[in-house]
Write a protein that holds these residues in place. Sequence first.
Motif, PDB file in Angstrom:
ATOM      1  N   PRO A  25      -1.736  -3.279  -3.271  1.00  0.00           N
ATOM      2  CA  PRO A  25      -1.139  -2.719  -4.492  1.00  0.00           C
ATOM      3  C   PRO A  25      -0.452  -3.825  -5.294  1.00  0.00           C
ATOM      4  CG  PRO A  25      -0.586  -1.395  -2.563  1.00  0.00           C
ATOM      5  CD  PRO A  25      -1.233  -2.642  -2.048  1.00  0.00           C
ATOM      6  N   PRO A  26      -0.493  -3.756  -6.614  1.00  0.00           N
ATOM      7  CA  PRO A  26       0.049  -4.854  -7.442  1.00  0.00           C
ATOM      8  C   PRO A  26       1.467  -5.310  -7.079  1.00  0.00           C
ATOM      9  CG  PRO A  26      -1.173  -3.340  -8.816  1.00  0.00           C
ATOM     10  CD  PRO A  26      -1.131  -2.719  -7.449  1.00  0.00           C
ATOM     11  N   PRO A  27       2.433  -4.387  -6.839  1.00  0.00           N
ATOM     12  CA  PRO A  27       3.768  -4.883  -6.464  1.00  0.00           C
ATOM     13  C   PRO A  27       3.760  -5.651  -5.133  1.00  0.00           C
ATOM     14  CG  PRO A  27       3.875  -2.581  -7.153  1.00  0.00           C
ATOM     15  CD  PRO A  27       2.433  -2.910  -6.988  1.00  0.00           C
ATOM     16  N   LYS A 128       3.003 -17.237  -9.813  1.00  0.00           N
ATOM     17  CA  LYS A 128       1.971 -16.351  -9.255  1.00  0.00           C
ATOM     18  C   LYS A 128       2.469 -14.909  -9.177  1.00  0.00           C
ATOM     19  CE  LYS A 128      -1.382 -17.671  -8.597  1.00  0.00           C
ATOM     20  NZ  LYS A 128      -2.113 -18.312  -7.544  1.00  0.00           N
ATOM     21  N   CYS A 129       3.755 -14.724  -8.914  1.00  0.00           N
ATOM     22  CA  CYS A 129       4.325 -13.379  -8.943  1.00  0.00           C
ATOM     23  C   CYS A 129       4.146 -12.778 -10.334  1.00  0.00           C
ATOM     24  CB  CYS A 129       5.792 -13.424  -8.551  1.00  0.00           C
ATOM     25  SG  CYS A 129       6.582 -11.803  -8.460  1.00  0.00           S
ATOM     26  N   CYS A 130       4.423 -13.552 -11.361  1.00  0.00           N
ATOM     27  CA  CYS A 130       4.250 -13.100 -12.742  1.00  0.00           C
ATOM     28  C   CYS A 130       2.798 -12.716 -13.008  1.00  0.00           C
ATOM     29  CB  CYS A 130       4.699 -14.197 -13.709  1.00  0.00           C
ATOM     30  SG  CYS A 130       4.355 -13.840 -15.454  1.00  0.00           S
ATOM     31  N   LEU A 133       1.800  -9.460 -11.332  1.00  0.00           N
ATOM     32  CA  LEU A 133       2.409  -8.334 -12.042  1.00  0.00           C
ATOM     33  C   LEU A 133       1.669  -8.055 -13.349  1.00  0.00           C
ATOM     34  CD1 LEU A 133       6.217  -8.998 -11.438  1.00  0.00           C
ATOM     35  CD2 LEU A 133       4.806  -7.184 -10.437  1.00  0.00           C
ATOM     36  N   VAL A 134       1.205  -9.105 -14.020  1.00  0.00           N
ATOM     37  CA  VAL A 134       0.375  -8.928 -15.213  1.00  0.00           C
ATOM     38  C   VAL A 134      -0.910  -8.187 -14.849  1.00  0.00           C
ATOM     39  CG1 VAL A 134      -1.074 -10.149 -16.893  1.00  0.00           C
ATOM     40  CG2 VAL A 134       1.283 -10.881 -16.522  1.00  0.00           C
ATOM     41  N   ALA A 135      -1.552  -8.603 -13.742  1.00  0.00           N
ATOM     42  CA  ALA A 135      -2.781  -7.929 -13.295  1.00  0.00           C
ATOM     43  C   ALA A 135      -2.517  -6.444 -13.042  1.00  0.00           C
ATOM     44  CB  ALA A 135      -3.323  -8.597 -12.033  1.00  0.00           C
TER      45      ALA A 135
END
Length: 230
Positions: A25-27, A128-130, A133-135
């Motif tokens: 999952p994205p988060p 990469k966290c950013c 989260l964009v994805a």
Amino acid sequence: AVGMGIKMGLFPLHGWLPDSYTYAPPPAAAFISGVMTKVSAYVLFRFFFFVMGSANEPIQAVLTVIGWAAALGIIIGSVMAIAQKDFRRMLAYSSIAQIGYIILGLAVGNMLALIGAVLHILNHAVMKCCLFLVAGGVKWKTGEHAIEKYAELSKKMPLTMGAFLIAALSMVGIPPTAGFFSKWYLVLGSLEKGMWPFVIVIILSSLLNAVYFFRVIEHVYMKKAEPGEM
């Protein structure tokens, strides 16, 4: 070293990483990409340089081996990222390459390279966290992960794509973004120690990073969406 190498996704121990980053999952993907692999890299840094001591001959041998493995992983991870059509999977292979930068700094082992390695731990965690989260934001808004479906997202999600642009430029190492400074210290450290192959790897991989990130930027800001996609 092998155990931490598996946890951080160091080439060739990275087999678990592409699928887990792609389908989490994205988060969760944002969290594990920003934290888990970086903690493992920091553990190696503390263990090799503070617990065992880098002057220890076996440690020097291990650093040499993982340094060349990291250099190979940087190139292979970057090339594999270029080949991906799914944005999440592209980011996953990019992470394999970026971990290589950190381990490369540890392998060089002088002050400048270690500054670059530790700085890249922090920089890559944020970048990469950013991006993950964009994805996730794009998936929530449009239901798409395919890069070819990102056309004209700059109009539909201007703030999200603005964040993506800054993080992408930092991943490439465009000054004055954060990624430039960590790569700069890694290059200086490698030059100081006369490790020219590592310098070539860092520069070449930055060019490869530009190829796959600017492909996404082109779709976001320059491509026209097909009728019915907007």
